[in-house]
Design an enzyme around this catalytic site. Structure first.
Site, short mmCIF file in Angstrom:
data_model
loop_
_atom_site.label_atom_id
_atom_site.label_comp_id
_atom_site.label_asym_id
_atom_site.label_seq_id
_atom_site.Cartn_x
_atom_site.Cartn_y
_atom_site.Cartn_z
N LYS A 22 22.80 55.00 -82.60
CA LYS A 22 24.22 54.68 -82.74
C LYS A 22 24.74 55.18 -84.10
O LYS A 22 23.95 55.56 -84.97
CB LYS A 22 24.40 53.18 -82.56
CG LYS A 22 24.03 52.70 -81.15
CD LYS A 22 24.22 51.19 -81.02
CE LYS A 22 23.92 50.72 -79.62
NZ LYS A 22 24.15 49.26 -79.48
N HIS A 30 20.42 52.25 -78.88
CA HIS A 30 20.59 51.79 -77.50
C HIS A 30 19.40 52.25 -76.67
O HIS A 30 18.87 53.34 -76.90
CB HIS A 30 21.87 52.41 -76.90
CG HIS A 30 21.86 52.40 -75.40
ND1 HIS A 30 22.19 51.29 -74.66
CD2 HIS A 30 21.51 53.36 -74.49
CE1 HIS A 30 22.06 51.57 -73.38
NE2 HIS A 30 21.65 52.82 -73.25
N ASN A 73 23.48 47.43 -84.51
CA ASN A 73 22.07 47.29 -84.14
C ASN A 73 21.34 48.62 -83.91
O ASN A 73 20.34 48.70 -83.20
CB ASN A 73 21.88 46.30 -82.98
CG ASN A 73 22.55 46.77 -81.71
OD1 ASN A 73 23.20 47.81 -81.68
ND2 ASN A 73 22.38 46.01 -80.65
N TYR A 127 29.61 51.56 -71.06
CA TYR A 127 29.60 50.10 -71.25
C TYR A 127 30.49 49.38 -70.23
O TYR A 127 31.00 48.29 -70.52
CB TYR A 127 30.04 49.76 -72.68
CG TYR A 127 28.97 50.02 -73.73
CD1 TYR A 127 27.72 49.42 -73.66
CD2 TYR A 127 29.23 50.86 -74.81
CE1 TYR A 127 26.74 49.65 -74.62
CE2 TYR A 127 28.25 51.10 -75.79
CZ TYR A 127 27.01 50.48 -75.68
OH TYR A 127 26.05 50.71 -76.65
N GLU A 180 22.79 56.66 -66.81
CA GLU A 180 23.14 57.04 -68.19
C GLU A 180 22.76 58.49 -68.49
O GLU A 180 23.49 59.20 -69.19
CB GLU A 180 22.47 56.07 -69.18
CG GLU A 180 23.06 54.66 -69.08
CD GLU A 180 22.35 53.63 -69.94
OE1 GLU A 180 21.30 53.94 -70.53
OE2 GLU A 180 22.88 52.49 -70.03
P1 RTP Z 1 22.26 48.42 -75.77
O1 RTP Z 1 22.98 48.66 -74.45
O2 RTP Z 1 23.02 48.90 -76.96
O3 RTP Z 1 20.83 48.86 -75.74
O4 RTP Z 1 22.23 46.86 -75.95
P2 RTP Z 1 21.69 45.78 -74.95
O5 RTP Z 1 21.53 46.30 -73.55
O6 RTP Z 1 20.48 45.20 -75.61
O7 RTP Z 1 22.86 44.71 -75.00
P3 RTP Z 1 24.23 44.59 -74.19
O8 RTP Z 1 24.43 43.16 -73.89
O9 RTP Z 1 24.31 45.59 -73.08
O10 RTP Z 1 25.28 44.99 -75.32
C1 RTP Z 1 25.54 46.31 -75.64
C2 RTP Z 1 25.88 46.41 -77.09
O11 RTP Z 1 27.08 45.68 -77.35
C3 RTP Z 1 27.04 45.17 -78.68
N1 RTP Z 1 27.18 43.71 -78.62
N2 RTP Z 1 27.93 43.03 -79.45
N3 RTP Z 1 28.26 39.44 -79.41
C4 RTP Z 1 28.50 40.66 -79.82
O12 RTP Z 1 29.25 40.90 -80.73
C5 RTP Z 1 27.81 41.75 -79.12
N4 RTP Z 1 27.01 41.62 -78.09
C6 RTP Z 1 26.60 42.87 -77.76
C7 RTP Z 1 25.71 45.57 -79.28
O13 RTP Z 1 25.89 46.81 -79.97
C8 RTP Z 1 24.86 45.79 -78.06
O14 RTP Z 1 23.76 46.63 -78.32
#
Ligand code: RTP
Length: 151
Positions: free
Chosen positions: A12, A118, A115, A52, A129
């Site tokens: 990212k 991804h 973070n 997303y 994707e």
């Molecule tokens: P990623 O897609 O980035 O690998 O992350 P992930 O599946 O572990 O998590 P996901 O729930 O799909 O969330 C995607 C990205 O959104 C941001 N996020 N911000 N509470 C918050 O402010 C929040 N929750 C999620 C993070 O950048 C997360 O990786």
């Protein structure tokens, strides 16, 4: 059952700015995965909204899109045994404070909104994707060191 899979891993904007691209690539290479696609670019808002799409009702969605638009990202496709699940394990939990030390987020991040990387969360998501970010085009080649990774 373990299978050979492809996963979409993306450094990212914060990971690019902090000089973590090489470190993240190195971890996947050293683990034994094969790099089959790699590209740096600044994604469009439309592409991010597709990537997303499942999060579009979340309150943090506008912040997430703005963050992802803030600079170039590095997208990659890695291939190998259980690449999706293992890739997620190597990244660590979504919230870096919950990520184990030794994982990428557990070593390099503190907050969920920054973070670093991804990783696809399922084989079907990964295929979707890879289609979105690479038009499905990945390299096919034999990696000679594979014989020293797989029994
Ligand atoms: P990623 O897609 O980035 O690998 O992350 P992930 O599946 O572990 O998590 P996901 O729930 O799909 O969330 C995607 C990205 O959104 C941001 N996020 N911000 N509470 C918050 O402010 C929040 N929750 C999620 C993070 O950048 C997360 O990786």
């Amino acid at each position: 059952m373990s299978t050979t899979e492809q996963t979409y891993i993306m450094v990212k904007p914060d990971g690019v700015q902090r000089g973590l691209v090489g470190e993240i690539i190195a971890r996947f290479e050293k683990r034994g995965f094969k790099l089959v696609a790699l590209k740096m670019f600044t994604p469009s808002k439309e592409l991010l909204e597709k990537h997303y799409a499942d999060l579009k009702e979340k309150s943090f969605f506008p912040r997430l899109v703005a963050y992802m638009l803030s600079g170039p990202v590095v997208g990659m496709v890695w291939e190998g045994l259980d690449a999706v699940k293992t890739g997620r394990a190597m990244l660590g939990a979504t919230n870096p404070l919950a990520s184990a030390p030794g994982t990428i987020r557990g070593d390099y991040a503190l907050q969920v909104g920054m973070n670093v990387c991804h990783g696809s969360d399922a084989v079907e998501t990964a295929q979707h994707e890879i289609g979105l970010w690479f038009g499905g085009e990945v390299n096919q080649y034999k990696l000679s060191r594979q014989e020293w990774i797989y029994e």
